[in-house]
Design a protein around this motif. Structure first.
Motif, PDB file in Angstrom:
ATOM      1  N   SER A  27       0.828  -1.197   0.000  1.00 53.05           N
ATOM      2  CA  SER A  27       0.000   0.000   0.000  1.00 53.05           C
ATOM      3  C   SER A  27       0.866   1.253   0.000  1.00 53.05           C
ATOM      4  O   SER A  27       0.574   2.229  -0.716  1.00 53.05           O
ATOM      5  N   ILE A  28       1.938   1.241   0.788  1.00 57.08           N
ATOM      6  CA  ILE A  28       2.858   2.383   0.820  1.00 57.08           C
ATOM      7  C   ILE A  28       3.509   2.572  -0.544  1.00 57.08           C
ATOM      8  O   ILE A  28       3.559   3.690  -1.085  1.00 57.08           O
ATOM      9  N   ALA A  29       4.009   1.487  -1.109  1.00 57.35           N
ATOM     10  CA  ALA A  29       4.643   1.576  -2.431  1.00 57.35           C
ATOM     11  C   ALA A  29       3.664   2.092  -3.471  1.00 57.35           C
ATOM     12  O   ALA A  29       4.018   2.938  -4.310  1.00 57.35           O
ATOM     13  N   ASN A  44      10.699   9.341  -0.818  1.00 55.05           N
ATOM     14  CA  ASN A  44       9.309   9.550  -0.432  1.00 55.05           C
ATOM     15  C   ASN A  44       8.732   8.305   0.247  1.00 55.05           C
ATOM     16  O   ASN A  44       7.937   8.415   1.191  1.00 55.05           O
ATOM     17  N   ALA A  45       9.115   7.137  -0.219  1.00 53.51           N
ATOM     18  CA  ALA A  45       8.653   5.900   0.420  1.00 53.51           C
ATOM     19  C   ALA A  45       9.200   5.790   1.834  1.00 53.51           C
ATOM     20  O   ALA A  45       8.479   5.407   2.765  1.00 53.51           O
ATOM     21  N   VAL A  46      10.467   6.116   2.012  1.00 56.03           N
ATOM     22  CA  VAL A  46      11.075   6.029   3.342  1.00 56.03           C
ATOM     23  C   VAL A  46      10.452   7.052   4.291  1.00 56.03           C
ATOM     24  O   VAL A  46      10.244   6.767   5.472  1.00 56.03           O
ATOM     25  N   VAL A  47      10.135   8.236   3.795  1.00 54.13           N
ATOM     26  CA  VAL A  47       9.487   9.253   4.636  1.00 54.13           C
ATOM     27  C   VAL A  47       8.167   8.724   5.192  1.00 54.13           C
ATOM     28  O   VAL A  47       7.858   8.910   6.381  1.00 54.13           O
ATOM     29  N   ILE A  48       7.398   8.058   4.358  1.00 52.66           N
ATOM     30  CA  ILE A  48       6.129   7.490   4.832  1.00 52.66           C
ATOM     31  C   ILE A  48       6.379   6.501   5.956  1.00 52.66           C
ATOM     32  O   ILE A  48       5.666   6.494   6.974  1.00 52.66           O
ATOM     33  N   MET A  49       7.404   5.667   5.819  1.00 48.53           N
ATOM     34  CA  MET A  49       7.706   4.686   6.858  1.00 48.53           C
ATOM     35  C   MET A  49       8.273   5.349   8.105  1.00 48.53           C
ATOM     36  O   MET A  49       8.004   4.904   9.231  1.00 48.53           O
ATOM     37  N   GLU A  50       9.058   6.420   7.936  1.00 43.09           N
ATOM     38  CA  GLU A  50       9.556   7.158   9.096  1.00 43.09           C
ATOM     39  C   GLU A  50       8.415   7.776   9.907  1.00 43.09           C
ATOM     40  O   GLU A  50       8.526   7.938  11.125  1.00 43.09           O
ATOM     41  N   ASN A  51       7.339   8.135   9.242  1.00 43.23           N
ATOM     42  CA  ASN A  51       6.213   8.776   9.918  1.00 43.23           C
ATOM     43  C   ASN A  51       5.274   7.775  10.581  1.00 43.23           C
ATOM     44  O   ASN A  51       4.349   8.176  11.300  1.00 43.23           O
ATOM     45  N   ASP A  52       5.493   6.500  10.359  1.00 45.18           N
ATOM     46  CA  ASP A  52       4.623   5.448  10.873  1.00 45.18           C
ATOM     47  C   ASP A  52       5.291   4.788  12.074  1.00 45.18           C
ATOM     48  O   ASP A  52       6.350   4.177  11.936  1.00 45.18           O
ATOM     49  N   SER A 177      14.443   1.397   0.710  1.00 45.00           N
ATOM     50  CA  SER A 177      13.834   1.335  -0.610  1.00 45.00           C
ATOM     51  C   SER A 177      14.906   1.440  -1.688  1.00 45.00           C
ATOM     52  O   SER A 177      15.953   2.067  -1.488  1.00 45.00           O
ATOM     53  N   VAL A 178      14.636   0.805  -2.795  1.00 46.77           N
ATOM     54  CA  VAL A 178      15.454   0.954  -3.994  1.00 46.77           C
ATOM     55  C   VAL A 178      14.517   1.236  -5.155  1.00 46.77           C
ATOM     56  O   VAL A 178      13.367   0.789  -5.165  1.00 46.77           O
ATOM     57  N   ALA A 179      15.006   1.998  -6.140  1.00 50.10           N
ATOM     58  CA  ALA A 179      14.171   2.366  -7.276  1.00 50.10           C
ATOM     59  C   ALA A 179      14.976   2.338  -8.562  1.00 50.10           C
ATOM     60  O   ALA A 179      16.177   2.614  -8.562  1.00 50.10           O
TER      61      ALA A 179
END
Length: 291
Positions: A27-29, A44-52, A177-179
């Motif tokens: 869902s985050i991805a 941006n993905a890591v920021v979402i996880m940092e906020n959780d 995350s990797v992209a």
């Protein structure tokens, strides 16, 4: 070639929790716009996880033996790298790490210097501590004979008498995350560390080649026991072997060196992506056709 964003929420979770972790991470991805810049997507993905607070990064970070929270984070693209080590009182260390890479001549800033740099850029003071972190520290300290001991003696007892797997199982460890977007690579990682640990301890996450690497062959991020990952320069070793055999085989072989030590990795190359871990690890994935 398809654009890709691949996430992990940390290795060491119970296998019964992997499906729910995967659901959340997918869902985050899925919520992250891939756009044109792989670093934006990864960060941006890591920021979402940092906020959780469910993840051991940013707001979900664990406490050190003295009750403080010090966080590590890093970003990388081929030819460029930035990280912060033992940073405190910021909400999103990964954003500060990106600023180290883009706005300074340095690759790493640590402790007070990293905090002052963040304040100069306008990052507000933020307390990431939670009741979960406080309770987890209390459990760690109560697991030794003399929880009121001082200095090194206390840490020695924690090292010899504490079952680390007990604390890793609910911490979700590092997030990363990797992209790969239009053939360009990026990686980002953030962590609150492991429990128990001394103030000032640095794991693998902010060390280029250890917990994170990006180069001409791809991007790699690791998770697990940071000391062991650092000793083997896990991400660099995987990156350098890309193209010699399948990416899955490379990761499996490298993780195979970690006997009795929790470790996992995610990676992308020009034509592959994958992950491998020796214990439960949540994964999120987003794929899009390139322009």
């Amino acid at each position: 070639m398809r654009n890709i964003l691949l996430l992990h929420g940390g290795v060491g979770i119970d296998n019964s929790l992997v499906d729910s972790a995967n659901k959340k991470l997918n869902s985050i991805a899925g919520s992250v716009e891939l756009g044109l810049d792989p670093l934006d997507a990864a960060v941006n993905a890591v920021v979402i996880m940092e906020n959780d607070p469910d993840f051991n990064a940013g707001t979900g970070s664990v406490m050190r033996i003295d009750g403080s929270i010090q966080m590590d984070a890093a970003v990388a693209i081929p030819g460029k790298f930035g990280s912060v080590l033992a940073i405190e009182s910021v909400k999103n260390p990964v954003l500060v790490a990106r600023d180290v890479m883009n706005l300074t001549p340095h690759t790493m800033l640590a402790g007070d210097g990293a905090i002052k740099f963040a304040r100069l850029l306008g990052y507000k003071e933020y307390d990431p501590s939670t009741e979960k972190a406080k309770n987890r520290l209390k459990i760690a300290l109560n697991s030794v004979n003399d929880p009121n001991g001082e200095g090194h003696s206390k840490y020695s007892k924690l090292m010899t008498k504490t079952d680390f797997s007990r604390f890793l199982s609910d911490s979700c460890d590092t997030v990363g995350s990797v992209a790969r977007i239009d053939g360009k690579f990026a990686a980002a990682v953030s962590t609150g560390g492991s429990s128990p640990m001394l103030r000032g301890r640095i794991g693998d996450s902010p060390i280029f080649g250890a917990g994170i690497y990006a180069g001409e062959n791809g991007a790699v991020v690791a998770t697990g026991i940071g000391e062991d990952i650092s000793r083997r320069l896990l991400c660099f070793r995987i990156h350098e072997k890309i193209g010699t055999k399948s990416l899955e085989k490379i990761m499996e072989e490298e993780i195979g060196f970690f006997k009795g030590v929790i470790a996992g990795v995610i990676a992308v190359s020009a034509d592959e992506h994958g992950y491998y871990a020796n214990k439960g690890m949540g994964i999120g994935l987003k794929l899009e056709n390139s322009m």
